[in-house]
Design a protein around this motif. Structure first.
Motif: not given
Length: 78
Positions: A8-26
């Motif tokens: 989720p984006l910084d400051g995004e409101k979360i309306l559930t107890n389940s959060i999908l985190i997506e990210r990339y790394a190098i």
């Protein structure tokens, strides 16, 4: 290793107890990323993320993880 949280984006409101985190790394140099772990409790426990895409040196490695909380998260701060 350098990485960026896409969701989720910084400051995004979360309306559930389940959060999908997506990210990339190098990874730096000619290394590849073999495993990604994340913690939501300051490092007491760790969750292994699911790697997406193929692993190649100097290529973005996308990953994701579904986080479940017994508490409702109201806002994300990164």
């Amino acid at each position: 290793m350098n990485s960026v949280i896409c969701h989720p984006l910084d400051g995004e409101k979360i309306l559930t107890n389940s959060i999908l985190i997506e990210r990339y790394a190098i990874a730096t140099g000619d290394c590849t990323i073999k495993c990604v772990e994340l913690s939501t409790d300051g490092g007491e426990t760790w969750i292994q993320a699911e790697l997406q895409e193929s692993q190649h040196p100097w290529a973005w490695q996308f990953w994701r993880s579904q986080i479940y909380s017994v508490f409702q998260v109201n806002e994300v701060h990164g």
